[in-house]
Scaffold this motif. Sequence first.
Motif, PDB file in Angstrom:
ATOM      1  N   ARG A  24       0.846  -1.203   0.000  1.00 14.12           N
ATOM      2  CA  ARG A  24       0.000   0.000   0.000  1.00 14.12           C
ATOM      3  C   ARG A  24       0.874   1.243   0.000  1.00 14.12           C
ATOM      4  O   ARG A  24       0.666   2.169  -0.753  1.00 14.12           O
ATOM      5  N   THR A  25       1.891   1.266   0.909  1.00 14.09           N
ATOM      6  CA  THR A  25       2.820   2.385   1.007  1.00 14.09           C
ATOM      7  C   THR A  25       4.182   1.842   1.400  1.00 14.09           C
ATOM      8  O   THR A  25       4.290   1.073   2.341  1.00 14.09           O
ATOM      9  N   VAL A  44      -1.215  -4.894   2.263  1.00 13.14           N
ATOM     10  CA  VAL A  44      -2.595  -5.348   2.314  1.00 13.14           C
ATOM     11  C   VAL A  44      -2.608  -6.820   1.922  1.00 13.14           C
ATOM     12  O   VAL A  44      -1.999  -7.201   0.911  1.00 13.14           O
ATOM     13  N   LEU A  48      -4.985  -4.748   6.481  1.00 21.10           N
ATOM     14  CA  LEU A  48      -3.695  -4.065   6.573  1.00 21.10           C
ATOM     15  C   LEU A  48      -2.752  -4.770   7.527  1.00 21.10           C
ATOM     16  O   LEU A  48      -3.162  -5.335   8.536  1.00 21.10           O
TER      17      LEU A  48
END
Length: 125
Positions: A90-91, A100, A106
């Motif tokens: 995701r980041t 994810v 998450l």
Amino acid sequence: MHRIMLREVIIDAPAADIDVVTTFWAGALDATPHPIPGEPFVALRDAASLPHVATQSLGGHDGPRFHLDIETDDLDAEIARLEGLGATVRTRYDDYAVMVDPVGLLFCLLPPVSEEFATRSRPVG
């Protein structure tokens, strides 16, 4: 070969609810809340739990949820391994990643910081 270990369960809540969530989970797990200075986390110390447990203020952007923190001594290798299992990044940051799982849950990959990593982590890859 690299090593991994589930370090912590994080109970995420909007800022407006973080005190009530922290009080509830501290009571539920017979833990003592310890805010971490300068961070949105409250460690729930001495919880009746195998992994560490903490609460985290999400500000006002997201609803309540749980997420896991997994320590690894090779972030790139672990990202690749988990992507092979169906996870997505995701980041990505320099020293950790928010990921994810295949159904949208998450979790974070972090460098090893816990004292237990040397004795409780497992080799994978």
